[in-house]
Design a protein around this motif. Sequence first.
Motif, PDB file in Angstrom:
ATOM      1  N   UNK A  40      -3.742   6.973   2.976  1.00 14.63           N
ATOM      2  CA  UNK A  40      -2.804   7.497   3.966  1.00 14.63           C
ATOM      3  C   UNK A  40      -1.489   6.728   4.006  1.00 14.63           C
ATOM      4  N   UNK A  41      -1.462   5.500   3.536  1.00 14.26           N
ATOM      5  CA  UNK A  41      -0.227   4.707   3.586  1.00 14.26           C
ATOM      6  C   UNK A  41       0.683   4.956   2.387  1.00 14.26           C
ATOM      7  N   UNK A  42       0.150   5.580   1.353  1.00 10.86           N
ATOM      8  CA  UNK A  42       0.922   5.759   0.120  1.00 10.86           C
ATOM      9  C   UNK A  42       2.133   6.663   0.347  1.00 10.86           C
ATOM     10  N   UNK A  43       3.296   6.197  -0.092  1.00 12.77           N
ATOM     11  CA  UNK A  43       4.535   6.974  -0.014  1.00 12.77           C
ATOM     12  C   UNK A  43       5.049   7.378  -1.391  1.00 12.77           C
ATOM     13  N   UNK A  44       4.867   6.486  -2.386  1.00  9.83           N
ATOM     14  CA  UNK A  44       5.413   6.736  -3.721  1.00  9.83           C
ATOM     15  C   UNK A  44       4.401   6.330  -4.790  1.00  9.83           C
ATOM     16  N   UNK A  45       4.412   7.098  -5.878  1.00 15.72           N
ATOM     17  CA  UNK A  45       3.564   6.795  -7.030  1.00 15.72           C
ATOM     18  C   UNK A  45       4.470   6.631  -8.248  1.00 15.72           C
ATOM     19  N   UNK A  46       4.332   5.501  -8.915  1.00 15.20           N
ATOM     20  CA  UNK A  46       5.112   5.183 -10.112  1.00 15.20           C
ATOM     21  C   UNK A  46       4.203   5.333 -11.330  1.00 15.20           C
ATOM     22  N   UNK A  47       4.727   5.947 -12.386  1.00 15.85           N
ATOM     23  CA  UNK A  47       3.943   6.066 -13.619  1.00 15.85           C
ATOM     24  C   UNK A  47       4.885   6.305 -14.803  1.00 15.85           C
ATOM     25  N   UNK A  48       4.428   6.016 -16.025  1.00 19.74           N
ATOM     26  CA  UNK A  48       5.286   6.211 -17.197  1.00 19.74           C
ATOM     27  C   UNK A  48       5.496   7.690 -17.493  1.00 19.74           C
ATOM     28  N   UNK A  49       6.665   7.979 -18.101  1.00 15.86           N
ATOM     29  CA  UNK A  49       6.995   9.329 -18.553  1.00 15.86           C
ATOM     30  C   UNK A  49       7.682   9.196 -19.902  1.00 15.86           C
ATOM     31  N   UNK A  65       0.812  -1.228   0.000  1.00 18.01           N
ATOM     32  CA  UNK A  65       0.000   0.000   0.000  1.00 18.01           C
ATOM     33  C   UNK A  65       0.842   1.274   0.000  1.00 18.01           C
ATOM     34  N   UNK A  66       2.134   1.142   0.235  1.00 15.99           N
ATOM     35  CA  UNK A  66       3.011   2.311   0.222  1.00 15.99           C
ATOM     36  C   UNK A  66       3.399   2.711  -1.195  1.00 15.99           C
ATOM     37  N   UNK A  67       3.196   1.801  -2.150  1.00 16.14           N
ATOM     38  CA  UNK A  67       3.661   2.040  -3.522  1.00 16.14           C
ATOM     39  C   UNK A  67       2.506   1.809  -4.491  1.00 16.14           C
ATOM     40  N   UNK A  68       2.114   2.848  -5.202  1.00 16.14           N
ATOM     41  CA  UNK A  68       1.034   2.765  -6.184  1.00 16.14           C
ATOM     42  C   UNK A  68       1.639   2.844  -7.580  1.00 16.14           C
ATOM     43  N   UNK A  69       1.317   1.882  -8.420  1.00 18.50           N
ATOM     44  CA  UNK A  69       1.853   1.843  -9.784  1.00 18.50           C
ATOM     45  C   UNK A  69       0.727   2.141 -10.768  1.00 18.50           C
TER      46      UNK A  69
END
Length: 296
Positions: free
Chosen positions: A215-224, A194-198
């Motif tokens: 509230x647990x999310x620390x990082x969000x990953x997404x394409x660039x 839950x700390x990492x959302x892709x």
Amino acid sequence: MLLAATHSGSFHADDVFAFAILKAATDGAVSLTRSREAAVWDAAQVVFDVGGIFNPAAGRYDHHMRDKPLRDSGEPFSSAGLIWRDYGRAAIVHVQPQATPGQIDTVWAKLDQGLLRDIDLMDNGVMDRHPGHFSALLETWNPSFVETDSDENAAYYQAVTVAEAVLARSIAHAFAAAVAQDGVAEAAAQADDPRIIVLESRLPWEEAVFDLNLTQALYVIRPAGKDWTVSAVPPERGSFAQKKPLPDAWGGLREQELASVCGVADATFCHSARFVCGAKTREGALAMAVLAAGVA
């Protein structure tokens, strides 16, 4: 055809915007009479900003009484907020027909707590009035005292045209936010950690993380483009800080130097402020996020 009525004479942003909402809600099938005559109001199906009555069942939407209608927050409505309350969802359906019921509710709430609330508060004197506010700008369509040959009704409908454009664009942006929120919610539900959302596309995530109370999310990953980024989540909406900055040792490094330090072969960069980093692949970005989340 819906028959509507409001007062004649000078106008404010709320009665202008109320009619813009009715036009959107009925797809233009509404006729408005601006009058101070009670008989005209009695003949209308919807009367707003005039008449001294708030009774939605009877189509009466005034807010100038001593016992005026209030939001749950205790803040006062204007005619714009009242019409939005009952006709806003129908307006959204016509402006964004592809919206799902859940997205319609999200769009409605975003405008209700943003644009409409500000118009309500400004009209009731609860918000400090300043020349650059949308309400003040819209009211400049009232003819000035030197424009003695101006048609007041024509000026009102010109202002309505402006309000219609603002309403349509506000709904469009809120709809995009609702689509993004659905995408973030789905990604969060599928997350192994839950700390990492892709995210599999470059959705805007900042508002959604807080709207969804992740509230647990620390990082969000997404394409660039062809690469992928890892963004650190701020501690609160609008903050430039991060709940957990990327590792200090990564800050300001690029390419091989960064790869050597973090151990991810395709790492590309880490901003010196440590709020975003990147890798050439999804797997590389995920590896960097896992490392960052595990750093004490």
